[in-house]
Scaffold this active site. Structure first.
Site, PDB file in Angstrom:
ATOM      1  N   SER A  65     -24.383  15.602   8.019  1.00  0.00           N
ATOM      2  CA  SER A  65     -23.223  15.361   7.144  1.00  0.00           C
ATOM      3  C   SER A  65     -22.157  16.446   7.197  1.00  0.00           C
ATOM      4  O   SER A  65     -21.068  16.246   6.655  1.00  0.00           O
ATOM      5  CB  SER A  65     -23.671  15.193   5.698  1.00  0.00           C
ATOM      6  OG  SER A  65     -24.273  13.945   5.524  1.00  0.00           O
ATOM      7  N   LYS A  68     -18.908  15.329   8.342  1.00  0.00           N
ATOM      8  CA  LYS A  68     -17.997  14.614   7.429  1.00  0.00           C
ATOM      9  C   LYS A  68     -16.775  15.473   7.077  1.00  0.00           C
ATOM     10  O   LYS A  68     -15.694  14.948   6.827  1.00  0.00           O
ATOM     11  CB  LYS A  68     -18.742  14.199   6.158  1.00  0.00           C
ATOM     12  CG  LYS A  68     -19.853  13.147   6.396  1.00  0.00           C
ATOM     13  CD  LYS A  68     -20.614  12.838   5.120  1.00  0.00           C
ATOM     14  CE  LYS A  68     -21.527  11.632   5.180  1.00  0.00           C
ATOM     15  NZ  LYS A  68     -22.851  11.813   5.696  1.00  0.00           N
ATOM     16  N   TYR A 190     -20.413   6.660  13.631  1.00  0.00           N
ATOM     17  CA  TYR A 190     -20.896   7.531  12.553  1.00  0.00           C
ATOM     18  C   TYR A 190     -22.200   8.244  12.949  1.00  0.00           C
ATOM     19  O   TYR A 190     -22.339   9.459  12.759  1.00  0.00           O
ATOM     20  CB  TYR A 190     -21.080   6.685  11.284  1.00  0.00           C
ATOM     21  CG  TYR A 190     -21.785   7.413  10.170  1.00  0.00           C
ATOM     22  CD1 TYR A 190     -21.131   8.397   9.431  1.00  0.00           C
ATOM     23  CD2 TYR A 190     -23.119   7.129   9.866  1.00  0.00           C
ATOM     24  CE1 TYR A 190     -21.791   9.080   8.418  1.00  0.00           C
ATOM     25  CE2 TYR A 190     -23.779   7.806   8.854  1.00  0.00           C
ATOM     26  CZ  TYR A 190     -23.116   8.779   8.133  1.00  0.00           C
ATOM     27  OH  TYR A 190     -23.775   9.466   7.139  1.00  0.00           O
ATOM     28  N   TYR A 242     -23.179  16.784  -2.821  1.00  0.00           N
ATOM     29  CA  TYR A 242     -23.672  15.565  -3.488  1.00  0.00           C
ATOM     30  C   TYR A 242     -23.915  15.767  -4.974  1.00  0.00           C
ATOM     31  O   TYR A 242     -23.164  16.453  -5.640  1.00  0.00           O
ATOM     32  CB  TYR A 242     -24.925  15.037  -2.769  1.00  0.00           C
ATOM     33  CG  TYR A 242     -24.695  14.991  -1.303  1.00  0.00           C
ATOM     34  CD1 TYR A 242     -23.704  14.161  -0.789  1.00  0.00           C
ATOM     35  CD2 TYR A 242     -25.375  15.820  -0.428  1.00  0.00           C
ATOM     36  CE1 TYR A 242     -23.434  14.139   0.558  1.00  0.00           C
ATOM     37  CE2 TYR A 242     -25.120  15.797   0.918  1.00  0.00           C
ATOM     38  CZ  TYR A 242     -24.142  14.947   1.400  1.00  0.00           C
ATOM     39  OH  TYR A 242     -23.875  14.935   2.723  1.00  0.00           O
ATOM     40  N   VAL A 260     -28.323  16.946   6.238  1.00  0.00           N
ATOM     41  CA  VAL A 260     -29.791  16.832   6.180  1.00  0.00           C
ATOM     42  C   VAL A 260     -30.493  17.484   7.379  1.00  0.00           C
ATOM     43  O   VAL A 260     -31.717  17.534   7.408  1.00  0.00           O
ATOM     44  CB  VAL A 260     -30.291  15.382   6.003  1.00  0.00           C
ATOM     45  CG1 VAL A 260     -29.941  14.833   4.635  1.00  0.00           C
ATOM     46  CG2 VAL A 260     -29.803  14.473   7.117  1.00  0.00           C
TER      47      VAL A 260
HETATM   48  O1  DON Z   1     -26.302   8.991   7.226  1.00  0.00           O
HETATM   49  C1  DON Z   1     -27.228   9.759   7.025  1.00  0.00           C
HETATM   50  O2  DON Z   1     -28.083   9.533   6.176  1.00  0.00           O
HETATM   51  C2  DON Z   1     -27.291  11.035   7.835  1.00  0.00           C
HETATM   52  N1  DON Z   1     -26.817  10.798   9.174  1.00  0.00           N
HETATM   53  C3  DON Z   1     -26.491  12.128   7.224  1.00  0.00           C
HETATM   54  C4  DON Z   1     -26.843  12.407   5.796  1.00  0.00           C
HETATM   55  C5  DON Z   1     -26.666  13.808   5.387  1.00  0.00           C
HETATM   56  O3  DON Z   1     -26.622  14.726   6.165  1.00  0.00           O
HETATM   57  C6  DON Z   1     -26.678  14.061   3.941  1.00  0.00           C
HETATM   58  N2  DON Z   1     -26.711  15.477   3.714  1.00  0.00           N
HETATM   59  N3  DON Z   1     -27.280  16.164   2.998  1.00  0.00           N
END
Ligand code: DON
Length: 306
Positions: A65, A68, A190, A242, A260
């Site tokens: 993320s 983003k 994405y 978040y 993540v």
């Molecule tokens: O879309 C997802 O769930 C992952 N590719 C990215 C989520 C993420 O990194 C949330 N971060 N803490």
């Protein structure tokens, strides 16, 4: 006098070492579940070009993320304030992959840093670039100065096979007329953005423009106006971690974006960018040791935004 960042990073690494065993790797993306837990790296890059690091700061990890932030910067450059018609800028107070608010809010995501918001941003990029994921990759190469930054195709396809929540979200938003691109194309883009592998040193360097009122310090290139850089930093502070964003502001006091893969990037406006990585996550999906490391960083260096 500038804080002794070398000593501060060394102290943090030894303080948080026990915590690196306690988090949980993101196993909902199968290939991330294979990453060994007990790892830690941290890098600080200052606007005047000084670099400090500790541990595995040069080891690449899945930025997830954190992408983003860079996708948002590109989309904001393309659309300006019109972007906020497609995605909001309020904290969601919900997990990053939650669908519940979308139903009540006609498919408009709360902010660009939850998954739904990143899909809306990626939709903008898909319409404004020949290849949205390559636009993000090239942007990150340019900002970090590392020409060999790459997608991790194994991570992208692992997520594509299991990313049913993101697929549900994209279809749901499209049902409200809020996604223009074909859903498969959107998700593919994405997942590839999320799969990009970079090190703490590279990510801290890439984020420096935000600490420098929108200008890349190494080249003098202006990416955003000072006002736009302030706005993106504000959304990072309130939404970048978040449903833990309030706690992060309280404990760390810096605009920050987590992923993540266990990375967290933060900026001290006017001074530096910092990136920490440790794959074990807390219940909100933020790096457990990483969050503590940033809390100790602003405490020891005395340089939060407050
Ligand atoms: O879309 C997802 O769930 C992952 N590719 C990215 C989520 C993420 O990194 C949330 N971060 N803490």
């Amino acid at each position: 006098m500038s804080p002794d960042y070398s000593a501060i990073l060394a102290a943090i690494a030894s303080e948080v070492a026990p915590l690196t065993r306690e988090g949980k790797v993101a196993d909902y993306i199968p290939s991330l579940a294979e990453v060994p837990l007990e790892q830690f790296g941290m890098a600080v890059v200052t606007l005047d070009g000084r670099r400090y690091s500790v541990g595995a700061a040069d080891q690449r990890f899945s930025i997830q993320s954190i992408s983003k932030l860079f996708a948002l910067t590109l989309a904001f450059r393309q659309l300006g304030d019109e972007l906020w018609e497609r995605v909001g800028r309020e904290p969601s107070g919900n997990p990053f992959n939650s669908l519940v608010q979308l139903e009540h809010e006609s498919g408009k995501p709360r902010n660009p840093f939850i998954n739904a918001g990143a899909l809306a941003v990626t939709d903008v990029l898909c319409r404004h670039s020949v290849n949205a994921e390559l636009a993000v990759l090239h942007f990150l190469r340019r900002l970090s100065g590392a020409d060999d930054v790459q997608f991790d195709h194994a991570v992208a396809s692992s997520e594509a096979q299991t990313g049913h929540r993101n697929a549900a979200m994209a279809h749901f938003m499209k049902s409200f007329g809020r996604i223009v691109s074909p859903v498969d194309e959107l998700l593919n883009s994405y997942f590839h953005q999320c799969s990009i592998a970079m090190s703490c040193e590279e990510l801290a360097t890439a984020a420096l423009f935000l600490a420098n009122r929108g200008v890349v310090p190494a080249t003098g290139e202006r990416l955003l106006t000072a006002s736009e850089a302030k706005r993106i930093s504000a959304v990072l502070l309130t939404c970048g971690t978040y449903d833990a964003a309030g706690d992060f502001a309280y404990r760390v006091g810096l605009p920050a974006k987590s992923g993540v893969g266990g990375g967290i990037v933060a900026v001290v406006p006017g001074e530096l960018a910092v990136c920490v990585w440790s794959p074990g996550l807390d219940a909100n999906g933020n790096s457990l040791a990483g969050g503590m490391a940033l809390e100790r960083f602003t405490t020891l260096a005395g340089n939060s935004i407050f």
